[in-house]
Structure formats: C-alpha cells, structure tokens
Design a protein around this motif. Structure first.
Motif, short mmCIF file in Angstrom:
data_model
loop_
_atom_site.label_atom_id
_atom_site.label_comp_id
_atom_site.label_asym_id
_atom_site.label_seq_id
_atom_site.Cartn_x
_atom_site.Cartn_y
_atom_site.Cartn_z
N ALA A 19 0.82 -1.21 0.00
CA ALA A 19 0.00 0.00 0.00
C ALA A 19 0.85 1.26 0.00
CB ALA A 19 -0.93 -0.02 1.21
N ALA A 20 1.91 1.26 0.83
CA ALA A 20 2.76 2.44 0.92
C ALA A 20 3.44 2.74 -0.41
CB ALA A 20 3.81 2.25 2.02
N VAL A 21 3.95 1.69 -1.04
CA VAL A 21 4.63 1.86 -2.33
C VAL A 21 3.63 2.27 -3.42
CG1 VAL A 21 5.81 0.58 -4.16
CG2 VAL A 21 6.55 0.34 -1.79
N SER A 22 2.49 1.59 -3.47
CA SER A 22 1.50 1.87 -4.52
C SER A 22 0.98 3.30 -4.44
CB SER A 22 0.33 0.89 -4.41
OG SER A 22 0.75 -0.43 -4.59
N ASN A 23 0.62 3.72 -3.25
CA ASN A 23 0.05 5.06 -3.10
C ASN A 23 1.05 6.15 -3.47
OD1 ASN A 23 -2.36 4.00 -2.23
ND2 ASN A 23 -1.87 4.16 -0.06
N ARG A 24 2.31 5.94 -3.07
CA ARG A 24 3.33 6.93 -3.39
C ARG A 24 3.55 7.01 -4.91
NH1 ARG A 24 5.39 11.20 -0.97
NH2 ARG A 24 5.35 10.04 0.99
N ILE A 25 3.60 5.86 -5.58
CA ILE A 25 3.83 5.86 -7.03
C ILE A 25 2.63 6.43 -7.77
CG2 ILE A 25 4.19 4.37 -9.04
CD1 ILE A 25 5.85 2.54 -7.29
N GLN A 26 1.42 6.10 -7.31
CA GLN A 26 0.23 6.63 -7.98
C GLN A 26 0.20 8.15 -7.93
OE1 GLN A 26 -2.78 4.53 -5.87
NE2 GLN A 26 -2.91 2.87 -7.35
#
Length: 619
Positions: free
Chosen positions: A185-192
C-alpha cells in the motif's frame, strides 16, 4: 448458536486467516493486463484514470512502453545490502504485480536508476561504505532525480534518525518488520501520486525546453543558447554570475529539502528584480542572468542591484525562521569578443571569484591585454615533465603510490612549477588541454607498470573546468577501458577551494568515473562547516590535509583540529594524508593523530623516478 469469536479459532485456522490477510488482493497483478475484469474498489488501490496497457505486453512477458497514455507496472528499485531482506521485499512486490529490481551495491545505484528507470526507490539506511542518507543526497543532486520518490525501509527505531532521513531528501520512512500489505500500500500510493503529478499538463507546454516546470526560471541549456545567439548577433548587454554564499553550511544546517526551497525562493527573487533578463540556476548555489540590450555603463549598477535585492529579502526557511542571503556577483560585457557561451560563462565565473574578495561583493571581468595574453601563451611553450612524490602508509603497505606534480621545461631550459603554469593555462583557455596531457602521461605510466607486473597508483590534480566537460569524462572512461587499466590506480585530486564552488558539477563527474573504479581525494583540506559537509556529499576515498597541519606538533589547537578531522574522516570510511612532513616531530604528531599516509621530504623528496622502496618504508 452463538457466533464464534476470532480468538476462539484453532491455532492453525487463525494462522491461515493471518496468512490470507497478508496476501495481496486476488488477481492484483492482472490490473495491468488488457483483459482484466473490473475489480471492486475496496480491493484495489486508488482509482487511476489512465487506461490499462495492451494485453500483449503482459502475455508475452515483455515490458509495456512507459508513456503518459498507458499504465505500466509499477517499478521499484530496492537498495538493500542484506540479500534475505532484499529478496523478501522483491517477492512481496512481485506478488503484487510490480517490477522490482535489487541493487546490493550502493556505488551502482546511480547507474541502476538510469537503466531501470524506477518509479520509486526503496532504500535501506545502514549499508557499508555509503549509507542510505548519503546516497539519497547524491541522488537528489541529480536534477533529473529530484522528484523521484525515495522511501526508507529500516529497522532503526530512533525518532531522531527518522527526522534526519527525511531531512536528507527522503519522502517516507517505513519501519521493519513491515507487513506485506502495508509495504504494498505504501509503495503503490506513493507511485500513484507521483504518476498522477507527471500526467498533469504543463501550463507552458510550448516553453518546456525554455523554462523549468516548477520554478519558471530559464533552463541552463536554453539560456546558454541565448548567450550564443547574442554573441553571434553582436548584441550589447551583460552576463551576470550570482553565487549564494555559505551554501554548504545552509544545506548542512537546514537539510536538503529546505535548502532546495531556499534556492528556489532566491531564484524567484532574482527573477523579480529584473523580469526582462532571463535567469537560470547553474548549480546548487549559483545563478546566471542575461541582460541583453543593457547599456554597458549600467552593468555595475545592475550587478549591485541584484546583490542588494537578494540581501534585503527575508527568506522563510522554517515556519518560525527567516534568513538573509549574502552573495557575490561577477559580470562581463557581451562585447568583449567571446567565442561562445562557454568562454563567456568562464569569464563571469572568474569575475565572481574576484567579487568574493571585494567588500562590495561585485566585480567585473577584465580581459588580459594582448601583451599579457601573449606572455601567458609563451609561458606554456615547452616540454611537459612530470615529477613524483611517494605517499607512504604509516602502518606499512607495499602499495606503490605517488603524487603527480606538474613541471614544464621551457625552450631555454627553465623549469616551471604547476603554480606558474596552471594560472597561465586557465587564463589563456588552455587548461583542459594541459590537464588531458598530464592525465595521459599518468595513464601511460600506470599501464606500463601494470604490464611489467609492478602495479602503481597515481594521485593526479585536475582543474574543475576540465572535469566539468562531458567530453573529458568520456575520453577518460574510454582511455581507461582501452588500456586495460584498473580504475582504482587513478586518484583524482580535487582542491577544497574548487570543490566548494563546483560541488554539483564535480559530484556528477565523480559519479560517472566511479563506475570505472576511479577514486577521488579532497586536497588542501581545512575543517569548517562547508568543508565538513563536502566529506558527506562527494564520493571520496581520501582527504589530504592543508600544509599548515604539518606544524601540529608545535600547536595544541592545531593538533586537536587534526585529530577531529581524522576521526570524522575515519567514521566516513575515508583515509587521511598528511603532506609536507619535513621532520620527525611532525611525523610523530601525525602518527599520534591517527593519520593513514604521509608525504614530504622526511619520507622522500620530489623526483622524476618511480623507484621508492615501499616494501621497506617504515615510519
């Protein structure tokens, strides 16, 4: 019948439930395929308005093109020296349909970013040689990587350390051990968020090559093109080099992110002072302005206005703190016959160095007279000769290594030192040619000795103007490869005074040459806030102390300073060289301070031969 509480589940069932809770959402990886079914909002990250990539990319195992009209798999570069930890994070991210690459060697991270083009870097904090904070600082010094998300994943629980990490330029801080879905979640949200920001249309799309998308200032390349055009057209006006003072001290005190905001504010302030003169940021603490059409009699007053306007402004660096910025302004008239923008830029930079010495902080470039120019060129006529001085390990070491010293034999037999030749070469525009000749001689000697089975390491001084030339870096890398030279045999000396001014360009050069194993030494070192910061910012291997530290045996204050520098350098993994050691008392003081190497007449005087007996040299 009452509903059974989760706590009453058998241990194996509870374990299975925990495993299911930690697994990625069903079919998560298929979100990047063209035939993926619409997933419930609760099972997917935030909705993304871009259409999916073509199915062929996923079905064939190839990578979908990365463009603004297609959503490709998230790409994460994992920087972690612990193989087990790295593979765990990679497996979790792969399971979520992302592409993750592991880089276990910090020295290879810059190259890996350029090759892999990640959306995000997952960074470890504690790594040998180059820790995560120092590596983040190096990455942020690359203009093209300043907006690349960097998330730290570390087991260090210290809140102060977390603050330091964010100050170094990181975007987030995750603590080990981390639950897999939390990591996803942390990685996905930051990249989005990062991708969404990149998709925003530029309000000045037609001027994207002309101006920086965030600051609105001119780009360096575009402004230099304008200077070229003005010179070819014979336009009147001037070029102004504005250097912000104490830049490294400001960065050290407030952190990278705050320093960048401060420099952005300074740029906008300078641009407002004369909106008609395009302004570009040259490197970390200097700006260039082109005042085309300005009457040459008004150049000095314009330079003073730039400096005063900057000094009078209060810049918010923290919520409750403001700073005033001091600067030095050098300028030149466009009518002085410069061949191109590069020579005009060198002239203004040279005048800025002079401005530092003036109380009013402003200086004009004064070209040499024809007689002076001819004398300088005549000074460079002659035969290049190199001299060598051994650099000996205090604890004993068989490694043969020497400092290369420049000498020039004139036709009348006079032998000129580097102190006479280098200033003449810089003033006449011949410094790059001279530096390349010196380096070529050094590489020839290293290759020759290597072929004879007598490996050699040479410390070679080079001008920052030479190292700023991309063509020189290309030539050096190519020459090292063609001659089969071990890159660690070459140590390039960077003088402290030069490094303080050219930290960004020198840093870029160093990182390019690190790939070939070339090492770097910061010479003439004097402790101080800005100098100490350089030890963290440049990828150094050695520090050579200023000559005055050879007198540390007779001065307790100097002795304490020496010990402090050595301790700091050793904590950073750097080796320290004491120079101009002429007597046993000086050598003893260096030894007691913990010095690694010494050079000077006590060990051996400067000579033209490479015959010093390192094997039997003992202090």
């Amino acid at each position: 019948m009452a509903v059974r509480e989760p706590a009453s589940l058998p241990e194996d069932a509870a374990a299975r439930q925990r495993m299911r809770a930690e697994a990625p959402p069903p079919h998560y990886w298929r979100r990047w395929t063209g035939d993926a079914a619409t997933m419930p909002a609760a099972a997917t990250p935030a909705a993304d308005p871009t259409p999916p990539a073509p199915a062929a990319a996923a079905s064939t195992g190839g990578e979908a093109p990365r463009d603004s009209n297609a959503e490709s798999p998230f790409r994460i570069l994992i920087v972690e020296d612990d193989r087990t930890q790295a593979l765990f994070a990679q497996s979790v991210l792969h399971g979520a349909g992302m592409k993750a690459e592991v880089q276990m060697q910090p020295d290879g991270v810059i190259d890996a970013i350029g090759r892999f083009d990640p959306d995000l870097i997952l960074m470890d904090l504690h790594m040998p040689g180059l820790d995560g904070m120092r590596l983040t600082t190096l990455i942020r010094q690359q203009p093209e990587f300043q907006l690349l998300p960097i998330v730290f994943l570390t087991g260090d629980p210290d809140p102060e350390r977390q603050f330091e990490v964010l100050e170094s330029g990181a975007d987030d801080f995750l603590t080990k051990p981390i639950r897999p879905r939390h990591l996803i979640a942390a990685v996905s949200n930051r990249i989005q968020r990062s991708r969404a920001q990149q998709r925003q249309p530029s309000p000045q799309a037609s001027a994207v090559l002309r101006s920086h998308p965030e600051t609105g200032l001119a780009t360096r390349g575009w402004l230099l093109q304008q200077v070229d055009e003005a010179l070819r057209a014979g336009a009147s006006g001037g070029l102004f080099f504005i250097e912000i003072a104490s830049a490294l001290g400001l960065r050290e005190r407030y952190g990278y992110a705050a320093f960048e905001r401060l420099m952005a504010q300074a740029g906008m302030c300078l641009a407002r002072i004369d909106a008609s003169a395009p302004l570009a940021r040259l490197n970390d603490n200097s700006f260039l302005a082109l005042a085309r059409g300005l009457d040459e009699s008004a150049l000095e007053s314009h330079a003073q206005r730039l400096r005063a306007g900057l000094a009078e402004h209060g810049f918010a660096v923290r919520e409750d703190e403001q700073v005033q910025l001091r600067s030095a302004v050098g300028y030149t008239a466009l009518s002085l016959g410069f061949e191109d923008a590069g020579s005009a830029l060198e002239a203004t930079e040279r005048s800025a160095l002079q401005a530092r010495l003036h109380s009013e902080g402003v200086a004009a470039y004064v070209p040499p007279s024809d007689t002076e120019a001819q004398e300088r060129l005549a000074l460079l006529e002659g035969q290049l000769e190199l001299a060598y001085q051994p650099i000996v390990a205090v604890a004993g070491n068989e490694q043969a290594q020497y400092q290369v010293l420049l000498r020039l034999r004139r036709p009348d037999g006079t032998l000129l030192s580097a102190g006479q030749v280098v200033p003449a070469a810089e003033a006449s525009g011949r410094i790059a040619d001279l530096d390349q000749q010196v380096m070529e001689h050094a590489l020839d000697m290293i290759a020759q000795r290597g072929a004879e089975g007598r490996p050699l390491r040479l410390f070679v001084s080079q001008s920052p103007r030479t190292l700023a030339r991309e063509a020189f870096a290309d030539w050096l890398l190519q020459t090292i490869a063609q001659r089969g030279i071990d890159g660690t045999s070459v140590v390039i000396d960077l003088r402290l005074g030069d490094a303080l001014i050219h930290s960004v360009t020198l840093g870029e050069f160093c990182r390019r040459l690190m790939a070939a194993g070339v090492q770097f030494c910061l010479s003439q070192f004097e402790p101080g806030t800005e100098a100490d910061a350089l030890l963290n910012q440049l990828p150094l291997g050695y520090v050579r102390m200023a000559a005055r530290f050879a007198g540390a045996h007779a001065d307790a204050t100097l002795r304490d300073q020496l010990r402090g520098v050595i301790d700091q350098a050793h904590r950073l993994g750097l080796q320290v060289i004491g120079q101009q050691i002429e007597d046993p008392q000086a050598a003893a003081a260096m030894w007691m301070g913990g010095i690694d190497y010494i050079q000077g007449n006590l060990v051996s005087s400067v000579g033209s031969e490479l015959d010093f007996d390192f094997q039997n040299a003992v202090l």
